[in-house]
Each structure stands twice: as structure tokens, then as C-alpha cells.
Motif scaffolding. Structure first.
Motif, PDB file in Angstrom:
ATOM      1  N   SER A  51       3.456  22.017  18.169  1.00  0.00           N
ATOM      2  CA  SER A  51       2.845  23.013  19.054  1.00  0.00           C
ATOM      3  C   SER A  51       3.156  22.623  20.487  1.00  0.00           C
ATOM      4  O   SER A  51       3.205  21.441  20.822  1.00  0.00           O
TER       5      SER A  51
ATOM      6  N   VAL B 163       5.404  27.396  20.044  1.00  0.00           N
ATOM      7  CA  VAL B 163       5.952  26.282  19.272  1.00  0.00           C
ATOM      8  C   VAL B 163       7.042  25.608  20.102  1.00  0.00           C
ATOM      9  O   VAL B 163       7.783  26.274  20.814  1.00  0.00           O
TER      10      VAL B 163
ATOM     11  N   ILE C 256       9.515  19.616  15.373  1.00  0.00           N
ATOM     12  CA  ILE C 256       8.757  20.843  15.567  1.00  0.00           C
ATOM     13  C   ILE C 256       7.297  20.496  15.809  1.00  0.00           C
ATOM     14  O   ILE C 256       6.699  19.717  15.066  1.00  0.00           O
TER      15      ILE C 256
ATOM     16  N   GLU D  31       4.654  31.688  18.983  1.00  0.00           N
ATOM     17  CA  GLU D  31       4.510  31.475  17.535  1.00  0.00           C
ATOM     18  C   GLU D  31       4.763  32.738  16.720  1.00  0.00           C
ATOM     19  O   GLU D  31       5.313  32.673  15.628  1.00  0.00           O
TER      20      GLU D  31
END
Length: 91
Positions: free
Chosen positions: A19, A27, A17, A40
Motif C-alpha cells: 500500500s 498501491v 507490492i 487501487e
């Protein structure tokens, strides 16, 4: 209007996981060779290793039993996936 969210198990050993490097406020979820990008504000990260009915029922039970420990002697959480199929956690 129903506000739907994508549930992501943040403790999964299978997911990476981060950005998104290409989209602001998104995400990036990686699983093997697959890549998924979500806004997000549409994602909820849960402290679980997997999102299953059983894991969700236990997670909700833990939160409820902590929050209402002085109000109830027993709490049960039943989570239905489909008609006739449910997970129950109680204590």
C-alpha cells in the motif's frame, strides 16, 4: 466507456507490492529503483509471475475450462497483442 485496468502479476519475484504510505487507497509497485503508484480500483492482481500474452491466454483458458468443464469438450483461447501476433492456448 471502456473500463481499463492495470494488470499486475502478484507472483512476480521482481516486484515488491504494498500500500502506498503517501496516498490513501493507492498501491505502490517497486521494481529495482523504480516506483509506481496506482489507484487501487484501477489495478487487477493476477496469480501470474509475468504478464505476457502467453501467460494471459493460459490463465483465461484455465478459468474458462474450470467454469465450463461440463459444457464443452475443448476450449481454445487466442489473445492478440497486435495484428499478426497472437498467443493461443487450448486443451
Amino acid at each position: 466507456m471502456v473500463d481499463e485496468k492495470i494488470l499486475i502479476p502478484k507472483n512476480s519475484s521482481f516486484l515488491k507490492i504494498s500500500s502506498s504510505p503517501h496516498y490513501k487507497n493507492h498501491v505502490l509497485i517497486r521494481y529495482d529503483e523504480r516506483h509506481y503508484v496506482f489507484p487501487e480500483d484501477e489495478v487487477v492482481f493476477l496469480p501470474l509471475s509475468n504478464i505476457t500474452a502467453e501467460a494471459l491466454a493460459r490463465h483465461f483458458w484455465e478459468n474458462l475450462s474450470t467454469r465450463f468443464k461440463n459444457d464443452f469438450t475443448k476450449i481454445a483461447v487466442s489473445l492478440r497483442e497486435t495484428a499478426g501476433q497472437a498467443a493461443v492456448f487450448s486443451g
